[in-house]
Motif scaffolding. Sequence first.
Motif, short mmCIF file in Angstrom:
data_model
loop_
_atom_site.label_atom_id
_atom_site.label_comp_id
_atom_site.label_asym_id
_atom_site.label_seq_id
_atom_site.Cartn_x
_atom_site.Cartn_y
_atom_site.Cartn_z
N ARG A 1 -8.88 -4.26 -5.84
CA ARG A 1 -7.64 -4.21 -5.05
C ARG A 1 -7.93 -4.31 -3.56
O ARG A 1 -7.22 -4.98 -2.82
CB ARG A 1 -6.89 -2.92 -5.38
CG ARG A 1 -6.36 -2.87 -6.80
CD ARG A 1 -5.70 -1.53 -7.09
NE ARG A 1 -5.37 -1.45 -8.52
CZ ARG A 1 -5.59 -0.41 -9.29
NH1 ARG A 1 -6.17 0.67 -8.78
NH2 ARG A 1 -5.26 -0.42 -10.57
N VAL A 2 -8.98 -3.62 -3.12
CA VAL A 2 -9.35 -3.70 -1.71
C VAL A 2 -9.77 -5.11 -1.34
O VAL A 2 -9.35 -5.67 -0.31
CB VAL A 2 -10.48 -2.70 -1.39
CG1 VAL A 2 -10.95 -2.86 0.05
CG2 VAL A 2 -10.02 -1.27 -1.65
N SER B 1 0.84 -1.20 0.00
CA SER B 1 0.00 0.00 0.00
C SER B 1 0.87 1.25 0.00
O SER B 1 1.97 1.26 0.56
CB SER B 1 -0.94 0.01 1.22
OG SER B 1 -1.83 1.11 1.15
N ASP C 1 -7.30 4.78 -4.48
CA ASP C 1 -8.32 3.73 -4.36
C ASP C 1 -9.25 3.91 -3.17
O ASP C 1 -10.44 3.62 -3.26
CB ASP C 1 -7.65 2.36 -4.24
CG ASP C 1 -6.80 2.01 -5.45
OD1 ASP C 1 -7.30 2.15 -6.58
OD2 ASP C 1 -5.63 1.61 -5.27
N THR D 1 -2.91 -1.22 -3.00
CA THR D 1 -3.86 -0.11 -2.92
C THR D 1 -3.15 1.21 -2.66
O THR D 1 -2.16 1.26 -1.93
CB THR D 1 -4.89 -0.34 -1.80
OG1 THR D 1 -4.19 -0.50 -0.55
CG2 THR D 1 -5.74 -1.56 -2.07
N ALA E 1 -10.49 -0.39 -8.48
CA ALA E 1 -10.17 0.00 -7.12
C ALA E 1 -10.79 -0.97 -6.10
O ALA E 1 -10.14 -1.40 -5.15
CB ALA E 1 -10.67 1.42 -6.85
#
Length: 783
Positions: free
Chosen positions: A342-343, A242, A309, A275, A339
């Motif tokens: 990715r989370v 991240s 994101d 992210t 987005a």
Amino acid sequence: MTYTDPAAAVGERVTDLLARMTREEKLAQLGSAWAFSLMEGGRFSAERARPVLRHGLGHVTRVAGATSLRAEQVARVTNEIQRFLVTETRLGIPAIVHEEVCSGLMAREATIFPQAIGVASTWEPELNRLLADAVRARMRATGSHQGLSPVLDVVRDPRWGRTEETYGEDPYLVARMGVAFIRGLQGASLAEGVVATAKHFVGYGASEGGLNWAPAHLPPRLLREVYLHPFEAAVREAGLQSVMAGYHELDGIPCHANRELLGDVLRGEWGFAGTVVSDYFAVDDLHSYHHFAEDKRRAAALALTAGTDVELPATDAYAEALAGALDAGEISEGRLDEAVSRVLRHKFELGLFENPYVDEAAVAVNAERHREVALEVARRSLVLLKNDGVLPLRPGTGTVALIGPNADSARHLLGDYSFAAHVESLLEARERKGLLGQTMTVPDDLEVEESTDGVPTVRDELTARLGDRVRYARGCDVIDTSRDGFDKAVAAAAAADVAVLVLGDRSGLTTQATTGESRDRSSLELPGVQEDLVRAVVATGTPVVAVLVAGRPVGGDFLHEKCAAVLLAWLPGQTGAQAITEVLLGEVNPSGKLPISYPRTVGQIPVFYGHKVSGGRSHWHGDYVDSPVSPRYRFGHGLGYAPFVIEQVTLDRTEVIAGDSVAVEATVANIGDRAGEEVVQLYVRDPQATVTRPVLELKSFARVAAGPGQRRAVRFDLPTGQLGFYDRDMNYSVETGLIEVYVGFSSDIRTLAGTFTITGDSGRPEVRKAYSGTVTVGEPLPG
């Protein structure tokens, strides 16, 4: 359902879950909520939580760091939040709980480690890995999964308040410390680890005037070679998961809306797959602060399009405003899905779907192992800047006058992202109805209580060893201008055999702090009337030892010239007082080294060791009219009680083909009568490049321990891939030509090891960038 099948591949689970989600549920995954907004009276409140969590949630902000809950209570509240999400929402998606981890987990009862600038002063990345591993264990035990650290900002202007949160001025040192921290925090896999969040992308510490959130003026080559370098190493070497974008702007583009940085460089060139999270309130700042977007909807569209994101710390622009941008076609549904994917990937990799809860009865608080790591870091972080022989204090030393505003304060030993400091900021936010200049509601029923329980002061530790030989007088406050305590301090010093002045800063985010986030300064002299206190005590004729507990280089000419010894403690955390006392009494040999050049005055800034050949001087006289151009203490400087020398340095070759490595071997000897540690530093210079190069560049280092009379062999393997730079076409290039190699104990105390020539080979592929080489320290050799 594939997404609930732990045997399915993560990619398949993400695809399946995403296909089942409504737009409202997708948007919820890009948002966040303060933990206290889901609580009432210190407990989880389903009534308060339901409107916030009805579609799910991406992140929960600081269950530990934004409350005064103890560890078991943190685990309980976290479990209740996750249970609500799993059982009361349609898809049962757990949330990621993030916390601040700048000097350890920012939580009540958690181990408070030295601030990052002190960790960098150890020049020991392995200690930073152990620190992060301890943080990882504590976070996992209480149910949190993402840490907002490390700070990879390169800083060359110590006026900037957040200097204390950084690893200093050198991109190589910052990268090595950052990579080690990320490996410790993320662990072997996210199934057991915590997502590390490198910040602040990028150039945040190079702000105009040293002012927080101010623009950074960085030409492309400098941006690439210095400020982007630690982030690139973090992504490529450590698998960073991240990144947090910076509050500031670069060349007219705020970082949260910078497609070139977040898209082309971070994801396109480096292959970053994690992210990008916003800094707190920074999406709306595109509108309200930078005036880059005409409204919140446009701010949301710009941020998400650029690659931001997740919005932290609470869903604002990524709610109705982002939905409106999607309806208006200002941003595509495909970008929204990217987005969200990715989370979700992080949530699957963290194991949250299989294990959303933690064992509330198995929370280890302030484990002894973690305290031992904190103590080792603190001991090695202390930098002895000057010593006229007064240190260490001998067993026969008579009375000691202990003076200064930081001598008997536990709070002042702690950095700005310690729990005690942030409790103050929450209290200020409640009073002002906002935080960081933004509107924010802190519930009146939220109990927030400052706590420094279990943190001893220097007075505690010194008195425990010397008893009534210690005579204490506070003298003055950090920032208050009252001199009412001067007379007692002078009397104590005059009657003592030695005076120890513990001076410096108070770190935090409020107006009562002198260092920390948004606590930028226009002077590097000690705040308040501390400089006058030093003059008054020195005038007694008693030898004076100054201990600086500070977040940046501080102290005027008088202090550094007239005090017999100066020990820089930075902000050493909960074990800092013990480490300071051990060094003062000679129980521990000081071995910290400066990770940042120490200016004489603000008029020199920026002053750093790796300047260009045309920099660092005023042509043709050299110095300023009223001051030397050299810093007070050089990068890499730090004294000890055991003197070391470099006896011999050799290179294994004088010619190397681009792509190969050169071995540099040094013999280091402890010529003193006591054991000690020294940091051996390897520097290079490229005098023949097609683009001007710095006069010196750090490329490796090693901490070496040796007993009295012992010698150690240190071998550095230096890959030529470390010696490249961005050429006139902005391509990373390892050029043929001469390279000078230096080995020493600081950037100015060094020996020319020799030179070698890089030669080309048309049959070889392009040389890839290398971020570090290897270093080995041999067993003790005969004296």
